[in-house]
Design a protein around this motif. Structure first.
Motif, PDB file in Angstrom:
ATOM      1  N   LYS A 157       0.822  -1.199   0.000  1.00 50.11           N
ATOM      2  CA  LYS A 157       0.000   0.000   0.000  1.00 50.11           C
ATOM      3  C   LYS A 157       0.864   1.260   0.000  1.00 50.11           C
ATOM      4  CE  LYS A 157      -4.074  -2.015   2.201  1.00 50.11           C
ATOM      5  NZ  LYS A 157      -5.057  -1.891   3.310  1.00 50.11           N
TER       6      LYS A 157
ATOM      7  N   ALA B   2     -17.202   0.930  -4.007  1.00 50.05           N
ATOM      8  CA  ALA B   2     -17.391  -0.341  -4.728  1.00 50.05           C
ATOM      9  C   ALA B   2     -18.451  -0.191  -5.823  1.00 50.05           C
ATOM     10  CB  ALA B   2     -17.785  -1.436  -3.744  1.00 50.05           C
TER      11      ALA B   2
ATOM     12  N   ARG C  96     -16.992   1.879  -8.671  1.00 47.88           N
ATOM     13  CA  ARG C  96     -15.986   1.097  -9.405  1.00 47.88           C
ATOM     14  C   ARG C  96     -16.668   0.073 -10.316  1.00 47.88           C
ATOM     15  NH1 ARG C  96     -13.261  -0.330  -5.493  1.00 47.88           N
ATOM     16  NH2 ARG C  96     -11.586   1.206  -5.727  1.00 47.88           N
TER      17      ARG C  96
ATOM     18  N   ARG D 148     -11.013  -1.307 -18.175  1.00 54.64           N
ATOM     19  CA  ARG D 148      -9.831  -0.595 -17.686  1.00 54.64           C
ATOM     20  C   ARG D 148      -9.287   0.365 -18.733  1.00 54.64           C
ATOM     21  NH1 ARG D 148      -8.624  -2.787 -12.856  1.00 54.64           N
ATOM     22  NH2 ARG D 148      -9.369  -4.894 -12.469  1.00 54.64           N
TER      23      ARG D 148
ATOM     24  N   LYS E 104      -8.202   1.398 -11.443  1.00 47.50           N
ATOM     25  CA  LYS E 104      -6.850   0.892 -11.207  1.00 47.50           C
ATOM     26  C   LYS E 104      -6.511   0.664  -9.739  1.00 47.50           C
ATOM     27  CE  LYS E 104      -4.675   2.830 -15.360  1.00 47.50           C
ATOM     28  NZ  LYS E 104      -3.968   1.611 -15.817  1.00 47.50           N
ATOM     29  N   PHE E 105      -7.180   1.402  -8.830  1.00 45.55           N
ATOM     30  CA  PHE E 105      -6.808   1.354  -7.414  1.00 45.55           C
ATOM     31  C   PHE E 105      -8.036   1.247  -6.514  1.00 45.55           C
ATOM     32  CE2 PHE E 105      -3.361   3.663  -9.469  1.00 45.55           C
ATOM     33  CZ  PHE E 105      -2.214   3.142  -8.889  1.00 45.55           C
ATOM     34  N   SER E 106      -7.842   0.631  -5.366  1.00 49.42           N
ATOM     35  CA  SER E 106      -8.777   0.801  -4.248  1.00 49.42           C
ATOM     36  C   SER E 106      -8.083   1.729  -3.256  1.00 49.42           C
ATOM     37  CB  SER E 106      -9.104  -0.542  -3.592  1.00 49.42           C
ATOM     38  OG  SER E 106      -7.934  -1.095  -3.010  1.00 49.42           O
TER      39      SER E 106
ATOM     40  N   GLU F  39      -4.083   1.087  -3.069  1.00 47.97           N
ATOM     41  CA  GLU F  39      -3.580  -0.254  -3.339  1.00 47.97           C
ATOM     42  C   GLU F  39      -3.992  -0.638  -4.754  1.00 47.97           C
ATOM     43  OE1 GLU F  39      -3.377  -4.624  -1.162  1.00 47.97           O
ATOM     44  OE2 GLU F  39      -4.918  -3.167  -0.587  1.00 47.97           O
ATOM     45  N   LYS F  40      -3.034  -1.062  -5.552  1.00 51.16           N
ATOM     46  CA  LYS F  40      -3.313  -1.401  -6.946  1.00 51.16           C
ATOM     47  C   LYS F  40      -4.210  -2.635  -7.007  1.00 51.16           C
ATOM     48  CE  LYS F  40      -0.944  -1.446 -11.384  1.00 51.16           C
ATOM     49  NZ  LYS F  40      -1.838  -2.374 -12.041  1.00 51.16           N
ATOM     50  N   LEU F  41      -5.219  -2.556  -7.873  1.00 49.63           N
ATOM     51  CA  LEU F  41      -6.151  -3.683  -8.010  1.00 49.63           C
ATOM     52  C   LEU F  41      -5.483  -4.821  -8.776  1.00 49.63           C
ATOM     53  CD1 LEU F  41      -9.400  -1.713  -8.901  1.00 49.63           C
ATOM     54  CD2 LEU F  41      -8.884  -2.857  -6.757  1.00 49.63           C
TER      55      LEU F  41
END
Length: 514
Positions: free
Chosen positions: A195, A348, A351, A360, A482-484, A512-514
């Motif tokens: 992270k 969520a 996304r 993406r 791309k990220f959470s 954090e990269k998905l």
């Protein structure tokens, strides 16, 4: 000689007496005769001392409480950022009068009167003169502060560049700039193997500056970095300076000296960018080129005041676009990250919508139009955290709203954030983050749709509204794909008013990269 000197002194004394005592008293008296009350002002500073006292009392109470860390418990922040207004609303009602220096302000939170003001298109209601005077080093006499024919002249040049069809053509460029920011996040995350904590407001300020630079001036953020940095510094200094005290902006004190220095540097840097633009992009029809073409006509234009030089016309409008086009959008984006990080269920949902519509890949304008959930999140964030604290207008002639005669010279102020959290407009859950209140549009979200004012009201509604909404959707959709992300434990929730509504300690998120 002595007689002339004595005469000048007498005129000066008479002007000072009228500025500090006569005119403010006359304006206030006209409002009081209509039953409008408010706190009693002092001779020189109006109610500024009382405002400071109320704010200090609130800050003192806050300092005794433990700081919130990594958690947003409530959104009723106006009680800490604008406590004097809430206190006076309780004491004097939804329409009251107060003063900052010699400026008489009619503060309006009455929903019906706000609606009338919102629907008013008369040029008799314009931008306050203090914006181009007291805030002149930051805003000058550009489109944000001018009135009458000169404002209409500037609007004719600038507005078409922000029409929806034009903005749709900028989506790819917005995505390119955003992807460069995300590449840097990915690189840092790989180095840390996990992270990454990001002070997202700082990155967004650079990103938004890059987008507005490329869209309007044909250059990247790297070329305008010093301008943006100086404008941000000037904004911070000017937020500490009170308005409405005649002559105060001319005093050679510490703050004014710093303001004058920054103003001179910014003006010089903008003219240098203009010179370079002419050499490299002379035939390119971007917004800066249009401003330059019109600047050449300033000497012959009937709508341009005689004291506005070609250089001033260029500098003032560039400063307005730089400031309005990057600062407020960057702040709005930062607040959107804060709300999405605070409410993982909405993150969520947004996304899932983004991945369903464009996967993406970078979105196009049609894809963005179909992102209903993301639009609701942005609208709700702008309701709870409007970047601009107030709609402020000056009665340029006597004007009437809801049976109240507003005398020429009075400033009409609508505190946006307070109006956006009124329970009689939004329901008992007005201080809660509930994007689905906008599921059927703004008209169904609020009892009086005109009371939703993140982009201003009436004829002076923000010209960059389409641009800002498109930019926010591009940035958020690409990040969500791309990220959470969540709020970092170092985040402290503290919205403050410093010309705009800022997160006092920034917005720290963990990505954090998905």
């Amino acid at each position: 000689m002595i007689f002339s000197l004595v005469l000048c002194v007498c005129f000066l004394i008479a002007w000072l007496l009228d500025s500090f005592l006569g005119r403010p008293k006359r304006l206030r008296s006209k409002l009081e005769k209509q039953g409008i009350r408010g706190p009693s002002p002092s001779l020189l500073y109006g109610n500024l001392a009382e405002i400071k006292k109320i704010n200090n009392r609130v800050l003192e109470n806050l300092s005794k409480k433990p700081a919130d860390s990594g958690e947003v418990k409530f959104h009723s922040w106006p009680s800490t950022a604008l406590p004097h207004l809430l206190q006076w609303i309780d004491e004097y009602g939804p329409i009251f009068v107060y003063a900052t220096g010699n400026i008489q302000i009619l503060c309006v939170t009455d929903s019906d009167m706000v609606k009338e003001i919102s629907l008013c298109t008369s040029l008799d209601l314009g931008k306050p003169s203090y914006l181009s005077k007291d805030r002149g080093p930051l805003l000058g006499r550009g489109i944000l502060t001018s009135n009458g024919p000169y404002w209409a002249h500037q609007r004719k040049i600038i507005a078409p560049e922000f029409y929806l069809d034009k903005v749709k053509g900028m989506v790819n460029m917005m995505a390119e700039s955003t992807l460069m920011m995300l590449e840097s996040w990915e690189t840092k995350a790989e180095d840390l193997v996990g992270k990454l904590e990001v002070k997202v407001d700082e990155d967004l300020r650079k990103l938004s500056a890059d987008i507005i630079s490329r869209a309007c001036f044909g250059s990247s953020y790297a070329k305008g970095e010093k301008i943006f940095s100086a404008l941000h510094a000037l904004q911070r200094v000017m937020s500490k300076v009170v308005v409405g005290v005649p002559g105060s902006r001319h005093l050679p004190n510490k703050h004014n000296k710093e303001i004058w220095k920054l103003e001179s540097e910014i003006n010089s840097m903008i003219l240098e960018v203009v010179k370079e633009h002419n050499q490299l992009n002379g035939s390119k029809k971007d917004l800066l080129q249009l401003i330059l073409i019109e600047a050449e006509k300033t000497r012959d234009a009937n709508d341009v005041p005689e004291d506005v030089s070609m250089d001033k016309f260029i500098v003032d409008n560039c400063k307005n676009i730089y400031f309005a086009g990057h600062e407020t959008t960057a702040i709005s984006a930062a607040w959107c990250f804060m709300t999405l990080a605070s409410y993982p269920e909405w993150q969520a949902r947004a996304r899932a919508e983004v991945l369903e519509i464009c996967g993406r890949n970078a979105p196009d304008a049609d894809m963005l139009r179909n992102m209903k959930t993301l639009t609701m999140v942005i609208q709700e964030t702008l309701r709870l955290y409007p970047p601009v604290a107030f709609v402020v207008r000056e009665a340029l002639q006597d004007i009437k709203f809801k049976g109240i005669h507003v005398p020429k010279g009075v400033n009409v102020q609508i505190p946006i954030s307070i109006l956006h959290q009124k329970q009689d407009l939004w329901g008992s859950d007005a201080t809660l983050f509930k994007p689905d209140r906008f599921a059927k549009g703004i008209a169904r979200a609020c009892k009086i749709p005109q009371a939703y004012l993140p982009f201003g009201v009436g004829a002076r509604t923000c010209l960059g509204q389409n641009f800002a909404m498109m930019e926010l959707k591009v940035i958020l959709s690409l990040v969500l794909a791309k990220f959470s992300f969540s709020l970092a434990t170092t985040y402290r929730h503290s919205p403050v008013f410093r010309l705009v509504i800022l997160p006092e300690f920034g917005v720290n998120i963990t990505v954090e990269k998905l």
